[in-house]
Write an enzyme that holds these catalytic residues in place. Sequence first.
Site, short mmCIF file in Angstrom:
data_model
loop_
_atom_site.label_atom_id
_atom_site.label_comp_id
_atom_site.label_asym_id
_atom_site.label_seq_id
_atom_site.Cartn_x
_atom_site.Cartn_y
_atom_site.Cartn_z
N LYS A 96 -54.71 -50.96 55.59
CA LYS A 96 -55.33 -52.08 54.84
C LYS A 96 -56.50 -51.53 54.03
CE LYS A 96 -58.76 -54.77 55.20
NZ LYS A 96 -59.16 -54.91 53.77
N CYS A 115 -71.06 -42.24 51.54
CA CYS A 115 -71.56 -42.26 52.92
C CYS A 115 -72.48 -41.09 53.20
CB CYS A 115 -70.39 -42.26 53.89
SG CYS A 115 -69.25 -40.90 53.64
N GLU A 141 -65.66 -44.09 61.26
CA GLU A 141 -66.46 -43.29 60.30
C GLU A 141 -67.35 -44.29 59.58
OE1 GLU A 141 -66.31 -40.04 59.96
OE2 GLU A 141 -64.34 -39.40 60.68
N GLU A 184 -79.43 -48.15 55.02
CA GLU A 184 -78.55 -47.57 54.01
C GLU A 184 -78.59 -48.45 52.76
OE1 GLU A 184 -74.32 -47.73 54.87
OE2 GLU A 184 -74.12 -45.63 54.28
P1 NAD Z 1 -67.22 -52.52 54.97
O1 NAD Z 1 -67.55 -52.24 56.39
O2 NAD Z 1 -67.71 -53.77 54.36
O3 NAD Z 1 -65.62 -52.59 54.79
C1 NAD Z 1 -64.79 -51.50 55.17
C2 NAD Z 1 -63.38 -52.02 55.40
O4 NAD Z 1 -63.41 -52.91 56.52
C3 NAD Z 1 -62.78 -52.83 54.24
O5 NAD Z 1 -61.40 -52.57 54.15
C4 NAD Z 1 -63.00 -54.26 54.68
O6 NAD Z 1 -62.07 -55.17 54.13
C5 NAD Z 1 -62.80 -54.14 56.18
N1 NAD Z 1 -63.42 -55.21 56.99
C6 NAD Z 1 -64.42 -56.07 56.65
N2 NAD Z 1 -64.68 -56.91 57.67
C7 NAD Z 1 -63.83 -56.57 58.67
C8 NAD Z 1 -63.64 -57.05 60.00
N3 NAD Z 1 -64.33 -58.09 60.49
N4 NAD Z 1 -62.74 -56.43 60.78
C9 NAD Z 1 -62.04 -55.37 60.32
N5 NAD Z 1 -62.16 -54.88 59.06
C10 NAD Z 1 -63.05 -55.48 58.26
O7 NAD Z 1 -67.63 -51.24 54.17
P2 NAD Z 1 -67.60 -51.03 52.60
O8 NAD Z 1 -68.70 -51.84 52.00
O9 NAD Z 1 -66.21 -51.19 52.09
O10 NAD Z 1 -67.95 -49.46 52.49
C11 NAD Z 1 -69.24 -48.97 52.50
C12 NAD Z 1 -69.62 -48.48 53.87
O11 NAD Z 1 -68.69 -47.53 54.34
C13 NAD Z 1 -70.96 -47.75 53.89
O12 NAD Z 1 -71.69 -48.15 55.03
C14 NAD Z 1 -70.56 -46.28 53.99
O13 NAD Z 1 -71.53 -45.45 54.54
C15 NAD Z 1 -69.34 -46.38 54.83
N6 NAD Z 1 -68.50 -45.19 54.65
C16 NAD Z 1 -68.45 -44.25 55.63
C17 NAD Z 1 -67.68 -43.10 55.46
C18 NAD Z 1 -67.62 -42.01 56.51
O14 NAD Z 1 -66.78 -41.12 56.40
N7 NAD Z 1 -68.47 -42.03 57.51
C19 NAD Z 1 -66.96 -42.93 54.28
C20 NAD Z 1 -67.03 -43.92 53.30
C21 NAD Z 1 -67.80 -45.05 53.50
#
Ligand code: NAD
Length: 499
Positions: free
Chosen positions: A188, A297, A263, A395
């Site tokens: 997803k 990230c 992650e 962040e």
């Molecule tokens: P997010 O947590 O809002 O969303 C990530 C994913 O989770 C999306 O597909 C979203 O639809 C889904 N999601 C949202 N609510 C959910 C729920 N209740 N249950 C399950 N899935 C759900 O993150 P974002 O805004 O898309 O991305 C940015 C964040 O991701 C930043 O905090 C960044 O640091 C982190 N990130 C980490 C890495 C890493 O490798 N550590 C890499 C990229 C991004």
Amino acid sequence: MDAKNPTLSLPPKPREFGFHVGGRWIATGKRETMERLSPGHDVPVTRITLCTRKDLDEAVAVARKTFDSRVWSGISGAERATVLLRAAAGIRARAEELAYWETLETGKPISQSRAEVEGAAGIYEYGAGAARCLHGDSFNNLGDKLFGIVTREPIGVVGLITPWNFPFFILAERIPFMLAAGCTIVAKPSEMTSATTLIMAEILTEAGLPDGVFNVVTGTGPEIGQAMTEHVGIDQISFTGSTAVGRHALLASATNFKKAGLEMGGKSPQVVFADANLDDAADGVVFGICHNAGQCCVSGSRLIVEKSVADEFEKLLVEKFARVRIGDPLDPSTQLGAIVSTAHNEKILGYIRKGGEEGARLACGGESVASKAGRFIHPTLLADVTNDMAVAREEIFGPVLTMITFTTRDEAIAIANDSVYGLAASVWTSNLDKALGTIRRIQAGRTWINTTIAGGPEMPIGGFKQSGIGRDTGMYGVEEYMEVKSIHIALGGRDHWVS
Ligand code: NAD
């Protein structure tokens, strides 16, 4: 404009996607849809299907049936490698298409999307090699009457949830490793950036991946993401996203105690010592916070610089920030693209204001770029920051760098480690003892000396503390998606227990 490398045009109308399960496209039908505006242009570019929970159940059932059929889990590593190599070739054949849709949905510069697509193809090639290297252990030290073998087996059905900042590259940092292990997948992508994940499903099918091994459902996080983490038909969740949502994912995974690989976010330190090549360090720090408009990230968003060179370093940063080319993401010369959404843009600008209220000094930037379609923010340097300020602890996820000073190495290490996060860190110095001595004491999963955000699929990624659980990429990344089984073999007949 460069005539040989022109700015690409916008699509005449939004591209519509169904979703992809069992090796075929499923049309949207009567389901609701969601439109995506290009963050760099504010025009609709894609439309995705909002899948239902029933769609998810069906996709999980297909992935389970396919896993149990052993059509993928039961074949040799060599056969899996052949498919992964064809997938890499398929990515290269459609590289321009992939880069185009990636830029339209994310707002990142097209030159960056092109590099990420090429890098992703290389990761599938690494996965092909990894599939052929899987092995276990044997134990010949259990005495003459017992012999031990340890095998690794694919864990089963993996639910893959990805974020919007590197939709295609992060997908590549997961899929080849899951496939090399022999798993089946229900993915997803973020509802903001689903296009390239859906195109990848088509590429994998064309590469000969058996139907039902890789399936994509599209929809929102609270609806479909949450349902995935709770789903008892899924054996492992691979979640990449924010720490707040990762916590939800971990708790929801308790329904069937599925393994959760997380992650998550970061607030990564960049420690600059006075003896560093300051010009190199400034270039690395500017790249580290401007790459993907700071929506990365592992952005080195917390600069910790030795006091004796702080003024000189600040001057270098301000000069370099002023030369970063901000603009249309479809223009190949652009270095810093758009912010992903209006809400996120407001969040970043809110943090800049908060920094001022907390006592930080605005050394440069701090505002939106005027007279452009879409949302862009000038690279921003907040100086005179202390590590207890919200701008140093939370962040921000934008092109906003906070600058803190130190006088001793112990102080620098203490500041670097004073964070709930532990994702990444860089150290800049010309002294090897100092470099290694410092990096070994910093609590972070991905670290660099005299560089930043560099790497390859050989190297593992993942976070310490609240930045993550588990590791992706490298052979560590394949093992993440495998169970370990010990097999005990009796030799030479049994010494009877019943006399
Ligand atoms: P997010 O947590 O809002 O969303 C990530 C994913 O989770 C999306 O597909 C979203 O639809 C889904 N999601 C949202 N609510 C959910 C729920 N209740 N249950 C399950 N899935 C759900 O993150 P974002 O805004 O898309 O991305 C940015 C964040 O991701 C930043 O905090 C960044 O640091 C982190 N990130 C980490 C890495 C890493 O490798 N550590 C890499 C990229 C991004």
